[in-house]
Design a protein around this motif. Structure first.
Motif, PDB file in Angstrom:
ATOM      1  N   GLY A  37     -19.230  26.203 -42.886  1.00 31.92           N
ATOM      2  CA  GLY A  37     -18.846  26.612 -41.539  1.00 31.92           C
ATOM      3  C   GLY A  37     -17.585  25.920 -41.046  1.00 31.92           C
ATOM      4  N   PHE A  38     -17.192  24.836 -41.718  1.00 31.81           N
ATOM      5  CA  PHE A  38     -15.998  24.089 -41.321  1.00 31.81           C
ATOM      6  C   PHE A  38     -14.806  24.394 -42.221  1.00 31.81           C
ATOM      7  CE2 PHE A  38     -19.671  21.733 -39.856  1.00 31.81           C
ATOM      8  CZ  PHE A  38     -19.325  21.364 -38.559  1.00 31.81           C
ATOM      9  N   ALA A  39     -14.957  25.356 -43.124  1.00 31.18           N
ATOM     10  CA  ALA A  39     -13.888  25.680 -44.062  1.00 31.18           C
ATOM     11  C   ALA A  39     -12.762  26.435 -43.359  1.00 31.18           C
ATOM     12  CB  ALA A  39     -14.452  26.509 -45.224  1.00 31.18           C
ATOM     13  N   GLY A  40     -11.642  26.561 -44.068  1.00 30.00           N
ATOM     14  CA  GLY A  40     -10.512  27.313 -43.530  1.00 30.00           C
ATOM     15  C   GLY A  40      -9.412  26.422 -43.010  1.00 30.00           C
ATOM     16  N   VAL A  41      -8.850  26.826 -41.869  1.00 33.66           N
ATOM     17  CA  VAL A  41      -7.669  26.133 -41.332  1.00 33.66           C
ATOM     18  C   VAL A  41      -7.980  24.695 -40.920  1.00 33.66           C
ATOM     19  CG1 VAL A  41      -6.591  28.268 -40.559  1.00 33.66           C
ATOM     20  CG2 VAL A  41      -8.135  27.057 -39.020  1.00 33.66           C
ATOM     21  N   LEU A  42      -9.258  24.388 -40.658  1.00 36.19           N
ATOM     22  CA  LEU A  42      -9.603  23.024 -40.256  1.00 36.19           C
ATOM     23  C   LEU A  42      -9.277  22.015 -41.358  1.00 36.19           C
ATOM     24  CD1 LEU A  42     -10.939  21.095 -38.190  1.00 36.19           C
ATOM     25  CD2 LEU A  42     -13.138  21.599 -39.294  1.00 36.19           C
ATOM     26  N   VAL A  43      -9.472  22.404 -42.608  1.00 28.76           N
ATOM     27  CA  VAL A  43      -9.205  21.499 -43.731  1.00 28.76           C
ATOM     28  C   VAL A  43      -7.730  21.098 -43.741  1.00 28.76           C
ATOM     29  CG1 VAL A  43      -9.249  21.246 -46.235  1.00 28.76           C
ATOM     30  CG2 VAL A  43     -11.092  22.492 -45.080  1.00 28.76           C
ATOM     31  N   GLU A  44      -6.848  22.091 -43.558  1.00 24.47           N
ATOM     32  CA  GLU A  44      -5.411  21.811 -43.535  1.00 24.47           C
ATOM     33  C   GLU A  44      -5.021  21.011 -42.298  1.00 24.47           C
ATOM     34  OE1 GLU A  44      -1.349  22.210 -42.375  1.00 24.47           O
ATOM     35  OE2 GLU A  44      -2.980  23.294 -41.379  1.00 24.47           O
ATOM     36  N   TRP A  45      -5.658  21.318 -41.159  1.00 22.59           N
ATOM     37  CA  TRP A  45      -5.376  20.597 -39.902  1.00 22.59           C
ATOM     38  C   TRP A  45      -5.738  19.119 -40.050  1.00 22.59           C
ATOM     39  CZ3 TRP A  45      -8.374  17.868 -36.408  1.00 22.59           C
ATOM     40  CH2 TRP A  45      -7.786  17.588 -35.179  1.00 22.59           C
ATOM     41  N   CYS A  46      -6.880  18.846 -40.667  1.00 25.34           N
ATOM     42  CA  CYS A  46      -7.307  17.449 -40.861  1.00 25.34           C
ATOM     43  C   CYS A  46      -6.315  16.689 -41.737  1.00 25.34           C
ATOM     44  CB  CYS A  46      -8.693  17.407 -41.487  1.00 25.34           C
ATOM     45  SG  CYS A  46     -10.039  17.890 -40.380  1.00 25.34           S
ATOM     46  N   ALA A  47      -5.852  17.339 -42.797  1.00 25.20           N
ATOM     47  CA  ALA A  47      -4.909  16.675 -43.700  1.00 25.20           C
ATOM     48  C   ALA A  47      -3.563  16.437 -43.021  1.00 25.20           C
ATOM     49  CB  ALA A  47      -4.723  17.526 -44.956  1.00 25.20           C
ATOM     50  N   ARG A  48      -3.127  17.404 -42.198  1.00 21.07           N
ATOM     51  CA  ARG A  48      -1.798  17.311 -41.588  1.00 21.07           C
ATOM     52  C   ARG A  48      -1.783  16.416 -40.355  1.00 21.07           C
ATOM     53  NH1 ARG A  48       0.207  20.679 -37.690  1.00 21.07           N
ATOM     54  NH2 ARG A  48      -1.531  22.106 -38.093  1.00 21.07           N
ATOM     55  N   ILE A  49      -2.778  16.543 -39.491  1.00 24.81           N
ATOM     56  CA  ILE A  49      -2.781  15.828 -38.209  1.00 24.81           C
ATOM     57  C   ILE A  49      -3.472  14.469 -38.313  1.00 24.81           C
ATOM     58  CG2 ILE A  49      -3.467  15.928 -35.795  1.00 24.81           C
ATOM     59  CD1 ILE A  49      -1.279  17.920 -36.543  1.00 24.81           C
ATOM     60  N   LEU A  50      -4.587  14.404 -39.015  1.00 25.57           N
ATOM     61  CA  LEU A  50      -5.388  13.184 -39.047  1.00 25.57           C
ATOM     62  C   LEU A  50      -5.226  12.388 -40.336  1.00 25.57           C
ATOM     63  CD1 LEU A  50      -8.754  14.569 -37.575  1.00 25.57           C
ATOM     64  CD2 LEU A  50      -6.832  13.559 -36.343  1.00 25.57           C
ATOM     65  N   THR A  51      -4.499  12.950 -41.304  1.00 26.89           N
ATOM     66  CA  THR A  51      -4.436  12.368 -42.651  1.00 26.89           C
ATOM     67  C   THR A  51      -5.848  12.067 -43.158  1.00 26.89           C
ATOM     68  OG1 THR A  51      -4.147  10.076 -41.863  1.00 26.89           O
ATOM     69  CG2 THR A  51      -2.150  11.389 -42.245  1.00 26.89           C
ATOM     70  N   LEU A  52      -6.733  13.037 -42.979  1.00 29.77           N
ATOM     71  CA  LEU A  52      -8.149  12.910 -43.334  1.00 29.77           C
ATOM     72  C   LEU A  52      -8.498  14.006 -44.328  1.00 29.77           C
ATOM     73  CD1 LEU A  52     -11.123  12.281 -40.935  1.00 29.77           C
ATOM     74  CD2 LEU A  52     -11.157  14.300 -42.404  1.00 29.77           C
ATOM     75  N   THR A  53      -9.258  13.650 -45.348  1.00 32.83           N
ATOM     76  CA  THR A  53      -9.707  14.629 -46.335  1.00 32.83           C
ATOM     77  C   THR A  53     -11.056  15.207 -45.915  1.00 32.83           C
ATOM     78  OG1 THR A  53      -8.568  13.481 -48.129  1.00 32.83           O
ATOM     79  CG2 THR A  53     -10.334  15.001 -48.741  1.00 32.83           C
ATOM     80  N   LEU A  54     -11.087  16.504 -45.650  1.00 34.01           N
ATOM     81  CA  LEU A  54     -12.331  17.195 -45.301  1.00 34.01           C
ATOM     82  C   LEU A  54     -12.765  18.009 -46.515  1.00 34.01           C
ATOM     83  CD1 LEU A  54     -14.355  17.794 -42.971  1.00 34.01           C
ATOM     84  CD2 LEU A  54     -13.004  19.853 -42.515  1.00 34.01           C
ATOM     85  N   GLU A  55     -13.810  17.556 -47.180  1.00 35.04           N
ATOM     86  CA  GLU A  55     -14.293  18.255 -48.381  1.00 35.04           C
ATOM     87  C   GLU A  55     -15.447  19.178 -47.999  1.00 35.04           C
ATOM     88  OE1 GLU A  55     -16.455  17.423 -52.697  1.00 35.04           O
ATOM     89  OE2 GLU A  55     -15.370  15.799 -51.697  1.00 35.04           O
ATOM     90  N   ILE A  56     -15.338  20.432 -48.389  1.00 36.32           N
ATOM     91  CA  ILE A  56     -16.368  21.418 -48.092  1.00 36.32           C
ATOM     92  C   ILE A  56     -17.374  21.454 -49.239  1.00 36.32           C
ATOM     93  CG2 ILE A  56     -16.832  23.820 -47.527  1.00 36.32           C
ATOM     94  CD1 ILE A  56     -15.139  22.291 -45.458  1.00 36.32           C
ATOM     95  N   VAL A  57     -18.630  21.178 -48.922  1.00 40.56           N
ATOM     96  CA  VAL A  57     -19.711  21.222 -49.911  1.00 40.56           C
ATOM     97  C   VAL A  57     -20.487  22.509 -49.660  1.00 40.56           C
ATOM     98  CG1 VAL A  57     -21.722  20.042 -50.861  1.00 40.56           C
ATOM     99  CG2 VAL A  57     -19.836  18.708 -49.886  1.00 40.56           C
ATOM    100  N   ARG A  58     -20.335  23.464 -50.539  1.00 39.47           N
ATOM    101  CA  ARG A  58     -20.927  24.787 -50.333  1.00 39.47           C
ATOM    102  C   ARG A  58     -22.316  24.883 -50.952  1.00 39.47           C
ATOM    103  NH1 ARG A  58     -17.090  28.100 -48.294  1.00 39.47           N
ATOM    104  NH2 ARG A  58     -14.902  27.476 -48.576  1.00 39.47           N
ATOM    105  N   LYS A  59     -23.068  25.859 -50.468  1.00 36.65           N
ATOM    106  CA  LYS A  59     -24.398  26.108 -51.015  1.00 36.65           C
ATOM    107  C   LYS A  59     -24.279  26.649 -52.435  1.00 36.65           C
ATOM    108  CE  LYS A  59     -26.395  27.365 -46.531  1.00 36.65           C
ATOM    109  NZ  LYS A  59     -27.081  28.432 -45.758  1.00 36.65           N
ATOM    110  N   PRO A  60     -25.254  26.342 -53.277  1.00 43.03           N
ATOM    111  CA  PRO A  60     -25.245  26.931 -54.626  1.00 43.03           C
ATOM    112  C   PRO A  60     -25.333  28.442 -54.562  1.00 43.03           C
ATOM    113  CG  PRO A  60     -26.799  25.089 -54.471  1.00 43.03           C
ATOM    114  CD  PRO A  60     -26.358  25.394 -53.078  1.00 43.03           C
ATOM    115  N   LYS A  61     -24.668  29.104 -55.482  1.00 42.04           N
ATOM    116  CA  LYS A  61     -24.711  30.564 -55.507  1.00 42.04           C
ATOM    117  C   LYS A  61     -26.139  31.052 -55.737  1.00 42.04           C
ATOM    118  CE  LYS A  61     -19.983  31.255 -57.146  1.00 42.04           C
ATOM    119  NZ  LYS A  61     -19.119  31.832 -58.208  1.00 42.04           N
TER     120      LYS A  61
END
Length: 280
Positions: free
Chosen positions: A184-208
């Motif tokens: 639910g946190f995937a998408g533009v937020l990941v890039e925003w965190c890296a650019r603005i906060l210098t923070l790595t947001l790793e998305i852990v997805r459900k198993p297929k």
């Protein structure tokens, strides 16, 4: 250590828990009238409200007047005492677990809850994904599930939008630069965190192909934290007119859990259910 004083209610602090929290409270003023009610009883009253879910006005008569308890609750929250207690207890739990006092990684998640009729419409919304009208709670925990920051907004706020303020608070609170999150946190937020906060947001997805609820590796501690928090009936629904007060209620629930963790020497473990007439 001596024998515990008589505890009137299960939510009352034990002697060991009071020894932990007493030094974290601000010192009484050296001038002016002395405090009429012991601080331990004030803390017991706050925890009683959080644990049982009763209204302030319905505090049992053997506690100080509800106006006194609520006034101290607001005063400590305003002065940042509640957040300092939360931070110090989290550090003590982590040290007791053989970890560094400050975490290097966190886990973020959200939870939508219904609100009471007394909550203003301007501070709530509708979560179309969860089909819930009310407010949304964002929390960040460390990797063992101890609360770091909390943010309460209207339930209509998208996860990727509400997470921005929560992660900003995280960066101001601690130097955490690696956070796990669900899809639910995937998408533009990941890039925003890296650019603005210098923070790595790793998305852990459900198993297929996953059906139903399954614990997701590395991200399950935050789910367990929501379970711990919901044991406090005041959090089963959002009753607070001010979202900031809701955040402090969640902090007090987390404080209660950490005190129990330190007192027991480990996290709470649910007692196995007793079953009868089981076939041999």
């Amino acid at each position: 250590m001596g024998v515990d004083r008589v505890r009137r209610y299960p939510s009352d602090l034990t002697d060991a828990q009071w020894e932990l929290i007493e030094p974290m409270l601000p010192l009484p003023k050296w001038m002016g009238r002395p405090e009429k009610h012991p601080r331990r009883v004030i803390v017991d009253a706050i925890l009683y409200v959080v644990r049982t879910g009763c209204a302030w006005r319905y505090l049992p008569a053997d506690f100080p007047p509800w106006e006194t308890v609520y006034g101290r609750f607001r005063q400590w929250n305003k002065r940042g005492v509640t957040e300092r207690i939360l931070t110090e207890l989290r550090e003590q739990v982590r040290i007791a677990q053989g970890r560094n006092p400050e975490p290097s990684a966190g886990i973020i998640d959200s939870q939508s809850v219904k609100t009471a009729d007394t909550v203003a419409k301007t501070t709530q919304g509708y979560d179309s994904g969860k089909k819930i009208g009310g407010r949304k709670r964002f929390i960040v925990t460390d990797t063992i599930g101890l609360l770091i920051v909390v943010c309460v907004v209207a339930a209509s706020v998208q996860d990727r939008d509400g997470a921005k303020g929560t992660l900003l608070s995280l960066c101001h609170t601690l130097g955490v630069r690696y956070v796990l999150a669900d899809g639910g946190f995937a998408g533009v937020l990941v890039e925003w965190c890296a650019r603005i906060l210098t923070l790595t947001l790793e998305i852990v997805r459900k198993p297929k192909g996953q059906k139903g609820f399954v614990l997701i590796p590395r991200r399950w501690p935050v789910e367990r934290t929501f379970g711990w928090l919901m044991l406090h009936r005041r959090l089963a629904r959002d009753y607070e007119t001010d979202p900031e007060v809701s955040e402090h209620m969640i902090r007090w629930a987390a404080i209660n859990g950490m005190l129990g963790w330190l007192d027991r020497g480990g996290p709470a473990v649910r007692t196995p259910r007793r079953t009868f007439n089981t076939p041999e």
